[in-house]
Design a protein around this motif. Structure first.
Motif, PDB file in Angstrom:
ATOM      1  N   ALA A  73       0.827  -1.207   0.000  1.00 33.59           N
ATOM      2  CA  ALA A  73       0.000   0.000   0.000  1.00 33.59           C
ATOM      3  C   ALA A  73       0.861   1.256   0.000  1.00 33.59           C
ATOM      4  N   GLN A  77       1.001   4.035  -2.967  1.00 34.33           N
ATOM      5  CA  GLN A  77       0.761   5.452  -2.697  1.00 34.33           C
ATOM      6  C   GLN A  77       1.904   6.302  -3.240  1.00 34.33           C
ATOM      7  N   GLN A 138      -7.159   6.963  -6.289  1.00 28.32           N
ATOM      8  CA  GLN A 138      -6.552   5.753  -5.757  1.00 28.32           C
ATOM      9  C   GLN A 138      -5.408   6.071  -4.799  1.00 28.32           C
ATOM     10  N   GLU A 141      -6.977   6.904  -1.519  1.00 40.00           N
ATOM     11  CA  GLU A 141      -7.505   5.721  -0.861  1.00 40.00           C
ATOM     12  C   GLU A 141      -6.379   4.831  -0.330  1.00 40.00           C
ATOM     13  N   SER A 142      -5.258   4.805  -1.040  1.00 39.80           N
ATOM     14  CA  SER A 142      -4.115   4.015  -0.567  1.00 39.80           C
ATOM     15  C   SER A 142      -3.619   4.540   0.768  1.00 39.80           C
ATOM     16  N   LEU A 145      -5.953   3.488   3.449  1.00 43.04           N
ATOM     17  CA  LEU A 145      -5.798   2.067   3.755  1.00 43.04           C
ATOM     18  C   LEU A 145      -4.557   1.826   4.608  1.00 43.04           C
ATOM     19  N   GLN A 148      -5.458   2.497   8.079  1.00 39.44           N
ATOM     20  CA  GLN A 148      -6.348   1.469   8.600  1.00 39.44           C
ATOM     21  C   GLN A 148      -5.575   0.197   8.948  1.00 39.44           C
ATOM     22  N   ILE A 149      -4.698  -0.249   8.049  1.00 39.26           N
ATOM     23  CA  ILE A 149      -3.937  -1.482   8.299  1.00 39.26           C
ATOM     24  C   ILE A 149      -3.010  -1.301   9.494  1.00 39.26           C
ATOM     25  N   ILE A 175      -9.729  -6.638   6.350  1.00 42.13           N
ATOM     26  CA  ILE A 175      -8.614  -5.992   5.649  1.00 42.13           C
ATOM     27  C   ILE A 175      -8.497  -6.549   4.234  1.00 42.13           C
ATOM     28  N   GLU A 178     -11.009  -5.032   1.950  1.00 43.24           N
ATOM     29  CA  GLU A 178     -10.621  -3.672   1.551  1.00 43.24           C
ATOM     30  C   GLU A 178      -9.587  -3.721   0.436  1.00 43.24           C
ATOM     31  N   LEU A 179      -8.612  -4.609   0.577  1.00 40.82           N
ATOM     32  CA  LEU A 179      -7.573  -4.743  -0.436  1.00 40.82           C
ATOM     33  C   LEU A 179      -8.140  -5.275  -1.740  1.00 40.82           C
ATOM     34  N   MET A 182      -9.588  -2.426  -3.551  1.00 43.62           N
ATOM     35  CA  MET A 182      -8.522  -1.625  -4.142  1.00 43.62           C
ATOM     36  C   MET A 182      -7.974  -2.306  -5.396  1.00 43.62           C
TER      37      MET A 182
END
Length: 205
Positions: A73, A77, A138, A141-142, A145, A148-149, A175, A178-179, A182
């Motif tokens: 991730a 990013q 994206q 959102e990365s 994430l 979050q992770i 998780i 979510e991935l 993505m």
């Protein structure tokens, strides 16, 4: 998960006839390959986490898989952010294509047959703008994430330490979901990059 095959995209681009060959512009093969590599890397790590969820109650293995996800991730990013080469290439391409469109529109005042060609360049610009917007979204959102992770990784490890494997696996499944979303979005980005990079049949004087 459907990720556009790198070899297929390269084969597509290899057949392209350069337009305005005298003008240096970003290498579209490299751009599509870069986006495809990012997407494929994520897909591989999603598969790794899925295997851990399905077959393991080992906290160390879970932590390692989550670390790999974080790396993926973070890399995504970085690779898709505003400071990335992909972002710079798209902006450079938009500038060049905009100049070509404007030049054709100017000359179309005296030669109306050039107007449809200018419109075709505008259509390609629109496709590239769509790609840039997808990449921008994206990238954001990365980053979300990643946050979050990082938070849930601590929770998963704590569950395993407390011998609460079911709760740990449930958190990891969330998780993974979510991935997976993505990954779907990355597939769309790769597809759009292929559209932008399609060979053009435009004629020039």
């Amino acid at each position: 998960m459907n990720i556009v095959c790198r070899s297929a995209l390269v084969a597509l681009l290899a057949t392209a006839t350069p337009v305005f060959a005298q003008t240096e512009e970003p290498d579209m093969v490299e751009l599509v390959e870069s986006v495809t590599t990012i997407a494929t890397g994520l897909s591989d790590r999603v598969a790794t986490l899925g295997e851990v969820i399905a077959a393991s109650t080992d906290g160390d293995a879970a932590a390692e898989a989550l670390n790999e996800m974080l790396d993926a991730a973070r890399q995504m990013q970085a690779d898709l952010g505003r400071d990335s080469e992909v972002w710079s290439d798209i902006n450079a391409m938009l500038e060049i294509w905009g100049e070509r469109r404007d030049d054709l529109r100017s000359r179309a005042v005296d030669n109306a047959a050039l107007a449809p060609i200018a419109d075709t360049w505008q259509a390609r610009i629109d496709d590239a703008l769509t790609l840039r917007q997808q990449i921008l979204e994206q990238s954001g959102e990365s980053q979300a994430l990643i946050d979050q992770i990082e938070a849930q990784r601590e929770v998963v490890i704590a569950y395993y330490e407390a011998n609460l494997a079911d709760q740990a696996l449930a958190t990891m499944r969330a998780i993974s979901d979510e991935l997976g979303q993505m990954n779907d979005q990355m597939s769309s980005i790769v597809s759009q990059a292929g559209i932008v990079a399609e060979p053009s049949n435009l004629a020039t004087e």
